[in-house]
Design an enzyme around this catalytic site. Structure first.
Site, PDB file in Angstrom:
ATOM      1  N   HIS A 196       1.207   3.933   2.234  1.00  0.00           N
ATOM      2  CA  HIS A 196       1.618   4.690   3.403  1.00  0.00           C
ATOM      3  C   HIS A 196       3.130   4.911   3.321  1.00  0.00           C
ATOM      4  O   HIS A 196       3.874   4.073   2.796  1.00  0.00           O
ATOM      5  CB  HIS A 196       1.245   3.946   4.679  1.00  0.00           C
ATOM      6  CG  HIS A 196      -0.187   4.178   5.082  1.00  0.00           C
ATOM      7  ND1 HIS A 196      -0.881   3.313   5.903  1.00  0.00           N
ATOM      8  CD2 HIS A 196      -1.062   5.185   4.776  1.00  0.00           C
ATOM      9  CE1 HIS A 196      -2.110   3.766   6.078  1.00  0.00           C
ATOM     10  NE2 HIS A 196      -2.238   4.898   5.405  1.00  0.00           N
ATOM     11  N   HIS A 202       0.859  -1.184   0.000  1.00  0.00           N
ATOM     12  CA  HIS A 202       0.000   0.000   0.000  1.00  0.00           C
ATOM     13  C   HIS A 202       0.896   1.235   0.000  1.00  0.00           C
ATOM     14  O   HIS A 202       2.123   1.115  -0.048  1.00  0.00           O
ATOM     15  CB  HIS A 202      -0.954  -0.010   1.197  1.00  0.00           C
ATOM     16  CG  HIS A 202      -0.287   0.038   2.531  1.00  0.00           C
ATOM     17  ND1 HIS A 202       0.615  -0.921   2.957  1.00  0.00           N
ATOM     18  CD2 HIS A 202      -0.380   0.935   3.560  1.00  0.00           C
ATOM     19  CE1 HIS A 202       1.035  -0.621   4.178  1.00  0.00           C
ATOM     20  NE2 HIS A 202       0.457   0.498   4.557  1.00  0.00           N
ATOM     21  N   HIS A 244       7.159  -5.700  11.155  1.00  0.00           N
ATOM     22  CA  HIS A 244       6.376  -4.458  11.199  1.00  0.00           C
ATOM     23  C   HIS A 244       5.997  -4.083  12.640  1.00  0.00           C
ATOM     24  O   HIS A 244       4.837  -3.876  12.959  1.00  0.00           O
ATOM     25  CB  HIS A 244       5.123  -4.585  10.325  1.00  0.00           C
ATOM     26  CG  HIS A 244       4.535  -3.252   9.939  1.00  0.00           C
ATOM     27  ND1 HIS A 244       3.543  -2.653  10.674  1.00  0.00           N
ATOM     28  CD2 HIS A 244       4.811  -2.412   8.904  1.00  0.00           C
ATOM     29  CE1 HIS A 244       3.213  -1.500  10.100  1.00  0.00           C
ATOM     30  NE2 HIS A 244       3.976  -1.325   9.029  1.00  0.00           N
ATOM     31  N   ASP A 258       0.185  -4.734   7.808  1.00  0.00           N
ATOM     32  CA  ASP A 258      -0.852  -3.713   7.872  1.00  0.00           C
ATOM     33  C   ASP A 258      -2.242  -4.271   7.561  1.00  0.00           C
ATOM     34  O   ASP A 258      -2.841  -3.957   6.534  1.00  0.00           O
ATOM     35  CB  ASP A 258      -0.523  -2.559   6.918  1.00  0.00           C
ATOM     36  CG  ASP A 258       0.722  -1.810   7.319  1.00  0.00           C
ATOM     37  OD1 ASP A 258       1.775  -2.448   7.451  1.00  0.00           O
ATOM     38  OD2 ASP A 258       0.637  -0.596   7.534  1.00  0.00           O
ATOM     39  N   ASP A 292       5.666   4.709   5.232  1.00  0.00           N
ATOM     40  CA  ASP A 292       6.661   3.770   5.755  1.00  0.00           C
ATOM     41  C   ASP A 292       6.856   2.551   4.863  1.00  0.00           C
ATOM     42  O   ASP A 292       7.729   1.721   5.122  1.00  0.00           O
ATOM     43  CB  ASP A 292       6.319   3.336   7.187  1.00  0.00           C
ATOM     44  CG  ASP A 292       4.932   2.716   7.325  1.00  0.00           C
ATOM     45  OD1 ASP A 292       4.075   2.984   6.465  1.00  0.00           O
ATOM     46  OD2 ASP A 292       4.712   1.979   8.298  1.00  0.00           O
ATOM     47  N   HIS A 293       6.084   2.479   3.769  1.00  0.00           N
ATOM     48  CA  HIS A 293       6.224   1.355   2.843  1.00  0.00           C
ATOM     49  C   HIS A 293       6.728   1.773   1.460  1.00  0.00           C
ATOM     50  O   HIS A 293       6.995   0.913   0.625  1.00  0.00           O
ATOM     51  CB  HIS A 293       4.887   0.617   2.699  1.00  0.00           C
ATOM     52  CG  HIS A 293       4.474  -0.088   3.939  1.00  0.00           C
ATOM     53  ND1 HIS A 293       4.613  -1.441   4.111  1.00  0.00           N
ATOM     54  CD2 HIS A 293       3.955   0.389   5.097  1.00  0.00           C
ATOM     55  CE1 HIS A 293       4.180  -1.788   5.317  1.00  0.00           C
ATOM     56  NE2 HIS A 293       3.778  -0.683   5.929  1.00  0.00           N
ATOM     57  N   HIS A 327      -6.904  -3.135   5.802  1.00  0.00           N
ATOM     58  CA  HIS A 327      -6.242  -2.002   6.429  1.00  0.00           C
ATOM     59  C   HIS A 327      -7.135  -0.775   6.263  1.00  0.00           C
ATOM     60  O   HIS A 327      -8.221  -0.866   5.669  1.00  0.00           O
ATOM     61  CB  HIS A 327      -4.867  -1.801   5.772  1.00  0.00           C
ATOM     62  CG  HIS A 327      -3.955  -0.882   6.521  1.00  0.00           C
ATOM     63  ND1 HIS A 327      -3.912  -0.822   7.890  1.00  0.00           N
ATOM     64  CD2 HIS A 327      -3.040   0.035   6.068  1.00  0.00           C
ATOM     65  CE1 HIS A 327      -3.011   0.066   8.259  1.00  0.00           C
ATOM     66  NE2 HIS A 327      -2.470   0.609   7.173  1.00  0.00           N
TER      67      HIS A 327
END
Length: 309
Positions: free
Chosen positions: A63, A61, A269, A210, A65-66, A141
């Site tokens: 976000h 996805h 994670h 997530d 942090d990814h 998520h």
């Protein structure tokens, strides 16, 4: 066999000893990177892996942090004189998101190809690797997010007696073993099923971050040789927070692993508040004994069953 390296195990923000979640998978000279958060390049370097042979980047996805490590990764790949196309896979909006990030990496010596996932499930392969299936599946998520399951199929054993009984010339044995259909000069047709036994157990790897626990995760992870799953929280008082933010606890991940009957699970994670994930591992292992509180750089090689004997 499949080489697996969990480059980073952090969620939300990188820490001095914990980079953001990213996974590298290598098979038959091809490399697939799943997620590319801040610090992924350093994690690659520390693990002894290189960004140059990455053939595909998959995103769960969008976000930060990814995906926030992508511009730097692309620049590094370009500086390594890469010219071959790079395939990117991710939820709907992939091309728009990547082009926005490329504002700071506008010129690359290689083209980018996009495969946007729009259905609940999707399946793709890399060129020349039809036996290696990459399956995306939607998870739960707070934005559209996918897990990835990778399956390396294994054909049945070649039956020499069957080949001779069918009067198949030896020059066709190798192509048949590779799954090719042969049209011989004398007009006969030879098919792989004439010389191959039943398909043997392959290798199955599943990666999920997530998400709240879902039946779909259990289905896709069923009988995985390795299940890599987020265990964002270990503290007993964080269950409600996990539910509110659509994440899961280490114990919920262990329940999924148990239901899916996987061989081993690596937790990843982690929340920045989870300073020492191993502190909560015993309780998770009570649910699923083959649970590992993974650290950055954890590496393994998944082999076919007979190769392990």
């Amino acid at each position: 066999m499949i080489d697996v390296c969990l480059l980073g195990t952090g969620g939300m923000m990188p820490l001095p000893n914990r980079y953001l979640t990213a996974l590298m998978v290598r098979y038959n000279g091809k490399c697939i990177l799943i997620d590319c958060g801040e610090g992924t390049q350093i994690a690659l370097k520390k693990s002894g892996w290189s960004p140059k042979p990455i053939d595909m980047i998959c995103f769960t996805h969008y976000h930060a942090d990814h995906i926030s490590g992508l511009p730097g990764m692309l620049l590094t790949m370009g500086n390594a004189e890469r010219t071959e196309p790079l395939l990117m896979v991710g939820p709907k909006g992939l091309e728009r998101v990547v082009k926005a990030l490329r504002t700071i990496a506008p010129e690359l010596p290689f083209p980018i190809e996009y495969h946007e996932i729009t259905d609940i499930n999707d399946e793709l392969t890399l060129p020349g690797m039809s036996e290696f299936k990459i399956k995306a599946f939607k998870v739960n998520h707070n934005i559209t997010c996918y897990g990835y399951s990778m399956e390396l199929e294994r054909i049945g054993r070649f039956n020499v007696e069957a080949a001779r009984a069918n009067d198949i010339p030896q020059k066709y044995w190798n192509p048949l073993q590779k799954g090719e259909i042969i049209q011989a000069e004398d007009g006969r047709t030879f098919t792989p099923d004439m010389v191959l036994g039943e398909a043997r157990k392959g290798i199955h790897l599943t990666y999920v971050t997530d998400s709240r626990p879902t039946p779909g995760i259990v289905e896709k992870a069923m009988n995985s040789d390795l299940f890599i799953c987020e265990g964002m929280y270990g503290e007993p008082d964080k269950l409600q927070k996990a539910k509110e933010n659509r994440h899961m606890t280490m114990y919920e991940a262990a329940e999924l692993a148990k239901k899916a009957q996987v061989k081993e699970m690596w937790l990843t994670h982690y929340s920045p508040s989870l300073v020492n994930p191993k502190e909560y591992l015993p309780k998770a292992k009570e649910i699923f004994s083959k649970t590992v509180a993974a650290k950055d750089g954890r590496t393994t090689t998944l082999r076919f069953e007979e190769d392990n004997e």
